[in-house]
Design a protein around this motif. Structure first.
Motif, short mmCIF file in Angstrom:
data_model
loop_
_atom_site.label_atom_id
_atom_site.label_comp_id
_atom_site.label_asym_id
_atom_site.label_seq_id
_atom_site.Cartn_x
_atom_site.Cartn_y
_atom_site.Cartn_z
N PRO A 1 17.86 8.28 -1.20
CA PRO A 1 17.73 9.74 -1.20
C PRO A 1 16.28 10.21 -1.18
O PRO A 1 16.02 11.37 -0.87
CB PRO A 1 18.43 10.16 -2.50
N ASP A 2 15.34 9.34 -1.53
CA ASP A 2 13.93 9.69 -1.41
C ASP A 2 13.49 9.39 0.02
O ASP A 2 13.49 8.23 0.44
CB ASP A 2 13.08 8.87 -2.38
N PRO A 3 13.11 10.41 0.79
CA PRO A 3 12.78 10.17 2.20
C PRO A 3 11.58 9.27 2.41
O PRO A 3 11.49 8.57 3.43
CB PRO A 3 12.53 11.59 2.75
N VAL A 4 10.64 9.27 1.47
CA VAL A 4 9.46 8.41 1.61
C VAL A 4 9.86 6.94 1.45
O VAL A 4 9.50 6.10 2.28
CB VAL A 4 8.38 8.79 0.58
N LEU A 5 10.60 6.63 0.40
CA LEU A 5 11.05 5.26 0.21
C LEU A 5 11.95 4.83 1.36
O LEU A 5 11.86 3.68 1.83
CB LEU A 5 11.79 5.13 -1.12
N ALA A 6 12.80 5.72 1.85
CA ALA A 6 13.67 5.40 2.98
C ALA A 6 12.85 5.05 4.22
O ALA A 6 13.17 4.10 4.94
CB ALA A 6 14.61 6.57 3.26
N ARG B 1 0.83 -1.21 0.00
CA ARG B 1 0.00 0.00 0.00
C ARG B 1 0.87 1.26 0.00
O ARG B 1 0.62 2.20 -0.76
CB ARG B 1 -0.92 0.00 1.21
N LEU B 2 1.87 1.29 0.85
CA LEU B 2 2.74 2.46 0.93
C LEU B 2 3.53 2.66 -0.36
O LEU B 2 3.69 3.78 -0.85
CB LEU B 2 3.71 2.31 2.11
N LEU B 3 4.02 1.56 -0.92
CA LEU B 3 4.82 1.65 -2.15
C LEU B 3 3.95 2.08 -3.33
O LEU B 3 4.38 2.89 -4.16
CB LEU B 3 5.49 0.31 -2.42
N TYR B 4 2.75 1.54 -3.42
CA TYR B 4 1.84 1.96 -4.50
C TYR B 4 1.49 3.44 -4.36
O TYR B 4 1.42 4.17 -5.36
CB TYR B 4 0.57 1.13 -4.46
#
Length: 275
Positions: free
Chosen positions: A159-164, A93-96
């Motif tokens: 470097p993407d804070p959301v993916l991190a 869900r978060l990744l989508y």
């Protein structure tokens, strides 16, 4: 892994005391306070593609784990497998959601999960075959969790804070997933003659899918294989040779289409429904 004994690291107590249970039932928002703006220098298309692929892996794996409900050998294992599936569903869900934010389409998680056909999915083939027996699902989960954990440990520095942030939360969950599968692999491999036979058969069936995992990210291969060899040594088993060419993401088995047909059936039958 920084530990000298990889298998010991799978079974040691965690400082937070939460080593035994999946984390998907927690209510802490992993993205609370995280800046969702695309950082300068990060390619939006590449980030969206990565999030989509990792989301697809998690969604399909979660669907297979959900099929163990009412079918697991014991109630405790049914709860454990369901919780692992919920963890993966939460990751999907978060990744989508992140993929839809950065790819310019604005699609939400439901659009990615329910409105795409099999040819649009980018999950690894390992997640697709039916569950088989408990030994097969144990081996598949061990391989999948070991690989995904190694990938997420690296992505926690993205470097993407959301993916991190997604990866950092996933590391905790996947550590448990790997531990759970490793403990069962040892119990079955070094158990009865029948449980050992089933584990050997499962290893032979899973091995052809393992090279796929490293086709796009060969950097984690040595780490993952070291973990698998350590667990196999403890289980008095040997991981078989991996023959054949690796499949790229987007190549699928015949099992994906019926899996998605079941997963998507209600959403497609009632496209305007809200839940």
């Amino acid at each position: 892994m920084s530990h000298d004994d990889v298998y010991a690291s799978l079974t040691e107590e965690h400082p937070d005391g939460d080593a035994r249970w999946a984390f998907g039932t927690g209510f802490e928002d992993p993205l609370h306070g995280v800046d969702t703006a695309l950082p300068e220098g990060v390619d939006a298309a590449e980030l969206a593609a990565l999030c989509l692929a990792l989301g697809d892996d998690a969604l399909v794996a979660a669907q297979r784990l959900a099929e163990w409900c009412t079918r697991a050998p014991e109630l405790e294992e049914e709860v454990a497998l369901a919780n692992i599936g919920l963890d993966l569903l939460g990751q999907a869900r978060l990744l989508y959601a992140r993929a839809g934010q950065v790819d310019g389409t604005g699609r939400d998680e439901d659009a990615f999960a329910y409105a795409r056909g099999p040819e649009e999915f980018r999950n690894v083939r390992l997640t697709e075959p039916p569950n088989g027996d408990f030994a097969y699902s144990t081996v598949r989960l061990l391989v999948f969790a070991s690989w995904r954990l190694a990938v997420f440990e690296r992505l926690a520095g993205s470097p993407d804070p959301v993916l991190a942030a997604i990866a950092a939360k996933g590391v905790k969950e996947l550590t448990y997933h790997r531990q759970y599968a490793a403990e069962w692999a040892v119990r079955l491999g070094d158990g009865t003659r029948e449980s050992r036979r089933r584990m050997v058969k499962a290893l032979d069936e899973v091995a052809p899918y393992v090279p796929d995992l490293f086709a796009s990210d060969p950097a984690v291969r040595d780490e993952v294989m070291a973990v698998l060899r350590e667990v196999m040594d403890a289980a008095t088993l040997t991981f078989p040779d991996m023959a054949g060419e690796a499949a790229e993401r987007g190549e699928h088995t015949e099992h994906l289409a019926p899996l998605l047909a079941e997963l998507q059936s209600v959403a497609r039958a009632h496209p305007e429904a809200t839940w």
